[in-house]
Write an enzyme that holds these catalytic residues in place. Sequence first.
Site, PDB file in Angstrom:
ATOM      1  CE1 TYR A   1      -3.720   2.477   0.479  1.00 47.81           C
ATOM      2  CE2 TYR A   1      -2.405   3.331   2.305  1.00 47.81           C
ATOM      3  CZ  TYR A   1      -3.470   3.457   1.424  1.00 47.81           C
ATOM      4  OH  TYR A   1      -4.277   4.573   1.493  1.00 47.81           O
TER       5      TYR A   1
ATOM      6  CB  SER B   1      -3.008  11.970   6.728  1.00 47.76           C
ATOM      7  OG  SER B   1      -4.040  11.570   5.855  1.00 47.76           O
TER       8      SER B   1
ATOM      9  CD  GLN C   1      -4.311  15.475   3.585  1.00 44.86           C
ATOM     10  OE1 GLN C   1      -4.451  14.712   4.543  1.00 44.86           O
ATOM     11  NE2 GLN C   1      -5.029  15.372   2.484  1.00 44.86           N
TER      12      GLN C   1
ATOM     13  CE1 TYR D   1      -6.162  13.238   0.053  1.00 48.58           C
ATOM     14  CE2 TYR D   1      -6.834  12.400   2.206  1.00 48.58           C
ATOM     15  CZ  TYR D   1      -5.978  12.377   1.118  1.00 48.58           C
ATOM     16  OH  TYR D   1      -4.938  11.485   1.105  1.00 48.58           O
TER      17      TYR D   1
ATOM     18  CB  THR E   1      -4.542  16.863  -0.621  1.00 51.63           C
ATOM     19  OG1 THR E   1      -3.468  16.825   0.323  1.00 51.63           O
ATOM     20  CG2 THR E   1      -4.236  15.908  -1.762  1.00 51.63           C
TER      21      THR E   1
ATOM     22  NE  ARG F   1      -3.709   5.247  -4.890  1.00 51.31           N
ATOM     23  CZ  ARG F   1      -4.006   6.059  -3.883  1.00 51.31           C
ATOM     24  NH1 ARG F   1      -4.205   5.559  -2.674  1.00 51.31           N
ATOM     25  NH2 ARG F   1      -4.109   7.360  -4.081  1.00 51.31           N
TER      26      ARG F   1
ATOM     27  CE  LYS G   1       1.292  16.216  -0.368  1.00 52.33           C
ATOM     28  NZ  LYS G   1       0.909  15.189  -1.346  1.00 52.33           N
TER      29      LYS G   1
ATOM     30  CG  HIS H   1      -1.394  11.707  -4.199  1.00 53.64           C
ATOM     31  ND1 HIS H   1      -2.216  12.704  -3.723  1.00 53.64           N
ATOM     32  CD2 HIS H   1      -1.545  10.677  -3.329  1.00 53.64           C
ATOM     33  CE1 HIS H   1      -2.836  12.290  -2.633  1.00 53.64           C
ATOM     34  NE2 HIS H   1      -2.440  11.054  -2.375  1.00 53.64           N
TER      35      HIS H   1
ATOM     36  NE  ARG I   1      -0.464   6.287  -2.396  1.00 51.02           N
ATOM     37  CZ  ARG I   1      -0.600   5.020  -2.005  1.00 51.02           C
ATOM     38  NH1 ARG I   1       0.339   4.133  -2.303  1.00 51.02           N
ATOM     39  NH2 ARG I   1      -1.654   4.638  -1.329  1.00 51.02           N
TER      40      ARG I   1
END
Length: 386
Positions: free
Chosen positions: A24, A106, A127, A129, A155, A164, A251, A275, A278
């Site tokens: 991961y 995060s 951070q 989202y 972000t 992924r 970001k 990223h 990713r």
Amino acid sequence: MIISASTDYRAAAQRRLPPFLFHYIDGGAYGEHTLRRNTADLADIALRQRILKNMSDLSLETQLFGEKLAMPVVLAPVGLTGMYARRGEVQAARAAAQKGIPFTLSTVSVCPIEEVAPAIDRPMWFQLYVLKDRGFMRSALERAQAAGVKTLVFTVDMPTPGARYRDAHSGMSGPNAAARRMLQAVTHPQWAWDVGLNGKPHDLGNVSAYRGKPTTLEDYIGWLAANFDPSISWQDLAWIREFWKGPMIIKGILDPEDAKEAVRFGADGIVVSNHGGRQLDGVLSTAHALPAIADAVKGDITILADSGIRSGLDVVRMIALGADGVMLGRAFVYALAAAGEAGVVNLLNLIEKEMRVAMTLTGAKSIADITSDSLVQVTQRRLDGL
């Protein structure tokens, strides 16, 4: 296992972690071409060696957003860090504070804001989202402010998730994922004891506090997928800029035009980032994207860069390409997984030593002295020609 270089921690982490967790953090999107180019392109950049300079008073200190840093390095936001070591976000934050640099928590951390912030003696970064649930976003911002957070990292490169493929093979997702993860935990007893048994609760602390109930790994995948917002635009971010009074960093910038938009928007900083390879495979590596962005906005906004940085030499390369500082993601998680807080401290010590050697042998006494002149110009022309 002997750790003599910052890059040794990857192998150490792979030995200790269940495959679903190692892959991961280690994997990227689709065919992972951008993931590989991030490190390869940085390694290809030639430093310009200079000799017979008096380097006795060399200093790595710098300032970012009014904050003094012992070196121009920030620990990046990494989701699920608390699954890589017992209460991993707390351990990583303590390591960063010990070395005089910021730690960024995060949104999807295991340890919540209220657990991490009191564990260190300097403000952490947070951070966030872009999510459909604006109530969660506002709640997270309010909690971050209450915990003393000054710097927000926003972000913007996840309006939809990248594919992924490794995750389906490793057990993070795919058929019978929960059963495969359980089997892997049993066959990795050190991790199972340290994190699996003694690192609980294994939920997303920031999300669970808002939802009022535990958020498991399956809940996390479902909740996050349902909250990606492909309709987001610069106009939708205006309320955040008005609400957040401290430094705000955007970001996920890879194009000079988007960097200019960030300046017009009123952001205090940007992170030039793909990223970590990713999200969209096939985009430019950060090392290739950074020079044009620096040409467009250097001096108008603070520029950070991430993706592919594994050593102190890479830090110097990124600064020479135009960054004011860098963010470390995978590199610190490998060290955390291998040896906890002490591992991250040692990693940062190694990076500091590598930076000192690189600066000494390129004639840069200070971070401000690291410029494009620190690179062999044939390398710079190749980058500019893309």
